[in-house]
Every structure is written in C-alpha cells, then in structure tokens.
Design a protein around this motif. Structure first.
Motif, PDB file in Angstrom:
ATOM      1  N   ARG A 250      39.332  38.652  35.629  1.00  0.00           N
ATOM      2  CA  ARG A 250      40.631  39.302  35.893  1.00  0.00           C
ATOM      3  C   ARG A 250      41.810  38.397  35.563  1.00  0.00           C
ATOM      4  O   ARG A 250      41.761  37.189  35.786  1.00  0.00           O
ATOM      5  N   GLU A 251      42.859  39.015  35.028  1.00  0.00           N
ATOM      6  CA  GLU A 251      44.155  38.334  34.872  1.00  0.00           C
ATOM      7  C   GLU A 251      45.199  39.338  35.341  1.00  0.00           C
ATOM      8  O   GLU A 251      45.252  40.452  34.790  1.00  0.00           O
ATOM      9  N   ALA A 252      45.962  38.959  36.331  1.00  0.00           N
ATOM     10  CA  ALA A 252      46.979  39.849  36.914  1.00  0.00           C
ATOM     11  C   ALA A 252      46.359  41.192  37.322  1.00  0.00           C
ATOM     12  O   ALA A 252      46.899  42.259  37.023  1.00  0.00           O
ATOM     13  N   GLY A 253      45.197  41.118  37.949  1.00  0.00           N
ATOM     14  CA  GLY A 253      44.573  42.323  38.509  1.00  0.00           C
ATOM     15  C   GLY A 253      43.848  43.211  37.522  1.00  0.00           C
ATOM     16  O   GLY A 253      43.291  44.247  37.895  1.00  0.00           O
TER      17      GLY A 253
ATOM     18  N   LYS B 284      40.893  36.781  27.574  1.00  0.00           N
ATOM     19  CA  LYS B 284      39.749  35.944  27.239  1.00  0.00           C
ATOM     20  C   LYS B 284      38.434  36.722  27.434  1.00  0.00           C
ATOM     21  O   LYS B 284      37.533  36.689  26.574  1.00  0.00           O
ATOM     22  N   ALA B 285      38.383  37.415  28.582  1.00  0.00           N
ATOM     23  CA  ALA B 285      37.189  38.217  28.870  1.00  0.00           C
ATOM     24  C   ALA B 285      37.067  39.349  27.852  1.00  0.00           C
ATOM     25  O   ALA B 285      35.958  39.671  27.395  1.00  0.00           O
ATOM     26  N   SER B 286      38.211  39.943  27.479  1.00  0.00           N
ATOM     27  CA  SER B 286      38.186  41.052  26.500  1.00  0.00           C
ATOM     28  C   SER B 286      37.606  40.589  25.169  1.00  0.00           C
ATOM     29  O   SER B 286      36.814  41.309  24.536  1.00  0.00           O
ATOM     30  N   ALA B 287      37.992  39.376  24.765  1.00  0.00           N
ATOM     31  CA  ALA B 287      37.488  38.855  23.480  1.00  0.00           C
ATOM     32  C   ALA B 287      35.970  38.670  23.535  1.00  0.00           C
ATOM     33  O   ALA B 287      35.245  39.023  22.598  1.00  0.00           O
ATOM     34  N   LYS B 288      35.496  38.136  24.669  1.00  0.00           N
ATOM     35  CA  LYS B 288      34.052  37.940  24.813  1.00  0.00           C
ATOM     36  C   LYS B 288      33.323  39.284  24.867  1.00  0.00           C
ATOM     37  O   LYS B 288      32.234  39.431  24.306  1.00  0.00           O
ATOM     38  N   LEU B 289      33.939  40.240  25.541  1.00  0.00           N
ATOM     39  CA  LEU B 289      33.321  41.572  25.635  1.00  0.00           C
ATOM     40  C   LEU B 289      33.245  42.232  24.262  1.00  0.00           C
ATOM     41  O   LEU B 289      32.284  42.951  23.965  1.00  0.00           O
ATOM     42  N   ALA B 290      34.273  41.977  23.437  1.00  0.00           N
ATOM     43  CA  ALA B 290      34.244  42.530  22.074  1.00  0.00           C
ATOM     44  C   ALA B 290      33.064  41.934  21.301  1.00  0.00           C
ATOM     45  O   ALA B 290      32.336  42.652  20.594  1.00  0.00           O
TER      46      ALA B 290
ATOM     47  N   ASP C   5      36.533  49.625  44.351  1.00  0.00           N
ATOM     48  CA  ASP C   5      36.360  49.512  42.899  1.00  0.00           C
ATOM     49  C   ASP C   5      37.717  49.672  42.215  1.00  0.00           C
ATOM     50  O   ASP C   5      38.366  50.715  42.359  1.00  0.00           O
ATOM     51  N   ASP C   6      38.155  48.632  41.503  1.00  0.00           N
ATOM     52  CA  ASP C   6      39.463  48.711  40.828  1.00  0.00           C
ATOM     53  C   ASP C   6      39.310  49.031  39.338  1.00  0.00           C
ATOM     54  O   ASP C   6      40.254  48.862  38.567  1.00  0.00           O
ATOM     55  N   GLY C   7      38.133  49.466  38.960  1.00  0.00           N
ATOM     56  CA  GLY C   7      37.929  49.918  37.569  1.00  0.00           C
ATOM     57  C   GLY C   7      37.706  48.802  36.571  1.00  0.00           C
ATOM     58  O   GLY C   7      37.756  49.030  35.359  1.00  0.00           O
ATOM     59  N   LEU C   8      37.409  47.597  37.042  1.00  0.00           N
ATOM     60  CA  LEU C   8      37.218  46.465  36.112  1.00  0.00           C
ATOM     61  C   LEU C   8      36.009  46.706  35.189  1.00  0.00           C
ATOM     62  O   LEU C   8      36.090  46.484  33.978  1.00  0.00           O
ATOM     63  N   ALA C   9      34.916  47.182  35.805  1.00  0.00           N
ATOM     64  CA  ALA C   9      33.704  47.431  35.002  1.00  0.00           C
ATOM     65  C   ALA C   9      33.973  48.487  33.934  1.00  0.00           C
ATOM     66  O   ALA C   9      33.522  48.365  32.789  1.00  0.00           O
ATOM     67  N   SER C  10      34.763  49.520  34.321  1.00  0.00           N
ATOM     68  CA  SER C  10      35.086  50.582  33.347  1.00  0.00           C
ATOM     69  C   SER C  10      35.938  50.034  32.203  1.00  0.00           C
ATOM     70  O   SER C  10      35.742  50.403  31.034  1.00  0.00           O
TER      71      SER C  10
ATOM     72  N   ASN D  11      32.168  33.927  42.695  1.00  0.00           N
ATOM     73  CA  ASN D  11      31.619  35.237  43.058  1.00  0.00           C
ATOM     74  C   ASN D  11      32.235  36.379  42.256  1.00  0.00           C
ATOM     75  O   ASN D  11      31.612  37.413  42.052  1.00  0.00           O
ATOM     76  N   GLU D  12      33.495  36.169  41.847  1.00  0.00           N
ATOM     77  CA  GLU D  12      34.141  37.232  41.066  1.00  0.00           C
ATOM     78  C   GLU D  12      33.655  37.123  39.617  1.00  0.00           C
ATOM     79  O   GLU D  12      33.915  36.117  38.946  1.00  0.00           O
TER      80      GLU D  12
END
Lengths: 363, 136
Positions: free
Chosen positions: A268-271, A276-282, A309-314, A351-352
């Motif tokens: 997460r960044e700003a909720g 960075k995570a998006s690039a890895k997910l791509a 659930d804040d929709g992070l997985a989605s 944990n996150e």
C-alpha cells in the motif's frame, strides 16, 4: 715368380679402392634409426599407405646412393624422414579419430541416460508428492481428540488459531474451485466456512475442531481436483518449472499446498496499491499470461485489527489482468493470518502483504 | 636421350606444383598461431628445403631443385597433418572431460532416483496404513 705375389696383392688393393662406394651419408643412418623406432613400427600397422610411401622414398634414396649420386641420396633421405614422420602422425590421427568416435558414442549414450533418469525422477517425485499429500489428507481426516473448554486466555488463542485455520481452509477451497470450477462439494464447504466465521464472532466456544475438519476437507477437494491432470501426466513437473522461473526473476517464490506463492510486502501507498507493487504485479501478470494452466489467487493480508476489505486484492487483480492474466481471483484474508504476532515491534510491515498464488493445476 | 628429356620435362612440370603447394600450406599454417607453435620444427625444415631448392635452381640444378621442393612439400604436409591431429586430440580431451562430467551427473541422478523410489515407497506405506485405519 718371387715378386709376383706382392704385385698381385697391390693390384687387388688398387682395384678394390677404385670400386669402393663413397661413405654412407649420416642422414641415411638417421633414416634407418627412425625406421626402426617404435613410432614408425606402429605407423606400419595403423597408417600402412603412408608407411609404404615412405619406404618407396627410402628405396629411391638407397638407389641414388648405390648409383653414386650422393646429393640426391641425401635429399631423398631427408624426404624419407619427412614421410616417416608423416606416417607416424597419420597413425596418431587415426587413433585420435577412432577414440573421438568412441567418446562421441559414449557422450550420446550418457546424455540419453541422464535425460531418461531426469524424466524418471520427475515422475517418481510427482508420485511421491501425490502419495504424501494423500497421506496428509488421510491423517487430517482422522478423528481428533475433542478440545475441552479452556481458560479465557487459552480460549482467546484458540479463537485466533481457529480464524486462521478457517481462512486457510477457505483459500484451499477457492484454489480447488479455480482448478475445477464445477466441483460439487465446494459450495457446501463455503457455506460451512461462513457459518464458522459467524460462530467465531459470537461468545460461543471457538470451533477449532470444526475449523480443522474444514481445512482438511478443502485440502482433500483440492487434491481430488488436481488428480486427473496429475495422473494423466505424472512427470510434468510444471510447478517446479514455474518455481525455477520465478526464482530466476528474483521473486523469492515458495511452495505450499496451494501452489507456487510470491509475497509482496508493503503493497500500500497512501491507502491504495503502490507504484512499486503495481510494477511487480505487472511482471507477475506477464508470467501468468505465459502459464495459463496456472490459475492465480491474489490474497491480501491486513495488519490492522478488525480492518475491512479495502479492495487491495481486487486492485492487484486488475493490475495483473492488465498485463495479461486471465484466470484470476481476489480474496481478502483480513488480519487472520499474521506472519509475526501483531504486538511485536515492526509486525505491521511484515504482516501487511499480498500473496500471489499460482495454483498448481496438477502435481 | 629421349627418356632423359621426358624425365627432365616431367620434373620441370611437377616441381613448380610442389613448390606452390608447399608455399600455400606454409602460408595457411602461418595464420594459425597454434599450428606455428606445435609444428615449428617441421615448418622450419620445409622453409629451409624451399630456400635450398631455390639456390639449386638458380645454380642450374633443376632436377635436385625439384627433389628438394618435393621434400619441402613432404615437411609442409607433415606440419599440416600435425596441426590437424593436435586439434583432434584437443577435441578428444574436451569431449572426454564432458563425458566424465556427464558420467558424474548420471551417477548422481541414479542415486537421486533411488532415494525418490524409497521416498515413494515410504509415502505409499504411510498412506496405505492410514487408508486401512480409516476403512475400519
């Protein structure tokens, strides 16, 4: 008559001096020594044509010498030396080529044997893993000693454990559904998981035995869903190949009952999902696209107690879909499965996390 | 007399061929550093024979000049063959190293297969016992 004998001796000596051949050139003796050497004797057997050629040149040298032509005898002797050398090298070459041919045959047979053994190893390893999993399922299905009511502190710990086990069971059932969408027993297990979650929110004793049974049932369903593919091709080793590929790409993957797992920390960044995570997910989405036989389960783990659930997985699923992933599903595990106890310093950062599970379709 | 003329003419025709062939082989070997090192002795002898052949021809001794050119060709051919043989032996050595490595890998793979056969047997036994227990 008295003087006749010495005269005859003198005449004989003069005649023999006149007919004597000149001294044998040194190089001709060298040719003789070379010809008698072990290397040339070997060449006689292994390079007979080259040897015969050298012999002819030597004979020409001998004839020139007998004819009194010393310069030609010397040149031809030198030529014979070169020809004998050539014969010995030809013999060496013949031997080297024969050994080279033998070594090639041996190399081919060893390479084939190694390939056979690797296939055999993959097949046996897959069969062993399947049997181990069956044994695990059977062991989990054994009736457990019933947990008696405990002290409030212990009951709290049991409740947390039961939540984590229910989540593990649910994730195994989702994985089973991704492998075989029409598996009939899964709907009932999903209902049971919901009931257990509701029960865990009440003051009733924690249903740890039922939670364990649920996980066991879900693992059995996943094993059964995989079985047709594993039996059709026991030596496939596709999970091993994917694990290797992800390791090479520095994703630090590991394996569990669900399949091959990659963990992304601090997603997460700003909720919301960070860059960075998006690039890895791509990148992982491209891997998923290249391996369509692996359905993907994205699980978000939250560090905050009681967080919704804040929709992070989605969001992660959308990022992977954009990169080409097709069979993919999101699931939020909340804070049910911490890696370290939440009260420990720095626990939130560990944990996150997001778990990207490439669900193994077979073995 | 006729025989002598034919022989001399034959030598005169054959000789330049031997010189040209020897020179070409030596030029090719000069471009290979390994060959120049491995066959240096016979290459030197070939060059020396060519030099002496040129001297004899210049002095008018065509027959022996031609003989020396053939000798030069013999040394040059031996040098060429020596280079080729050294390459084959080098190739053989590399192949033998690879084969030894492969043999080691086969040995290890065989051991791994045997371990996995044992692991499979243990897993099967464990599963069979649990299955029988569940059936009771």
């Amino acid at each position: 008559m008295r003087h006749a004998r010495p005269l005859l001796v003198l005449l004989g000596a003069l005649a023999s001096t006149a007919c004597a051949t000149p001294a044998r050139p040194q190089i001709m003796s060298q040719v003789d020594r070379t010809r008698d050497g072990r290397a040339v004797l070997d060449a006689r057997k292994n390079a007979p044509q080259a040897y015969a050629r050298a012999e002819l040149i030597k004979q020409r040298a001998e004839r020139a010498y007998a004819d009194g032509d010393l310069p030609s005898a010397q040149i031809l002797s030198e030529q014979a030396l070169a020809a004998y050398l050539r014969a010995t090298i030809e013999a060496r070459q013949t031997r080297a080529e024969a050994r080279l041919a033998e070594a090639r045959v041996l190399e081919k047979s060893q390479a084939e044997r190694l390939a056979q053994l690797e296939i055999e190893q993959q097949r046996l390893s897959a069969e062993a893993a399947d049997l181990e999993l069956r044994a695990k399922v059977a062991r989990d299905a054994e009736p457990l000693a019933k947990n008696e009511p405990a002290s409030p502190e212990r009951e709290r710990a049991r409740r947390e454990a039961a939540r984590a086990i229910v989540m593990q069971g649910s994730l195994l059932c989702v994985a089973a559904r991704l492998v075989e969408p029409n598996r009939s027993a899964l709907a009932g297990l999903a209902t049971k998981a919901d009931e257990l979650r509701k029960k865990l929110d009440t003051a009733a004793p924690s249903p740890i035995d039922e939670a364990t049974a649920l996980r066991s049932d879900c693992l059995r369903e996943l094993t059964l869903a995989r079985r047709p593919r594993a039996q059709a091709n026991p030596s496939q080793g596709e999970s091993d190949a994917l694990l290797t590929e992800l390791s090479r790409a520095d994703f630090l993957p590991f394996r569990d009952d669900r399949g091959v797992v990659v963990t992304l920390h601090a997603p997460r960044e700003a909720g919301k999902l960070g860059a960075k995570a998006s690039a890895k997910l791509a990148d992982l989405g491209r891997v998923a696209k290249a391996h369509p036989e692996f359905p993907v389960l994205v699980v978000s783990h939250d560090a905050r107690a009681g967080a919704k659930d804040d929709g992070l997985a989605s969001q992660a699923v959308e990022a992977m879909k954009a990169a080409g992933a097709i069979r993919i599903e999101a699931k939020s595990a909340g804070n049910t499965s911490p890696v370290v106890p939440p009260e420990r310093a720095g626990a939130a950062a560990r944990n996150e996390r997001l778990e990207i599970v490439f669900v193994s379709p077979g073995n | 007399m006729w025989l002598l003329a034919v022989t001399v003419a034959g030598v005169a025709l054959a000789a330049p061929d031997a010189r040209a062939r020897a020179t070409a082989i030596l030029a090719a070997l000069a471009n290979k550093p390994d060959a120049a090192r491995i066959a240096s002795e016979s290459i030197d002898k070939a060059n020396d024979a060519l030099r002496r052949a040129a001297q004899l021809r210049a002095a008018g001794d065509q027959t022996r000049g031609a003989l020396l050119e053939e000798t030069a060709l013999e040394w040059a051919t031996a040098s060429e063959l020596l280079d080729k043989t050294a390459q084959s032996e080098k190739q053989l050595s590399a192949l033998q190293t690879r084969t030894t490595e492969l043999e080691t890998k086969v040995f290890r793979a065989q051991a791994l297969v045997e371990q996995t056969v044992a692991r499979r047997a243990r897993a099967e036994e464990a599963w069979r016992k649990l299955d029988e227990k569940a059936a009771k």
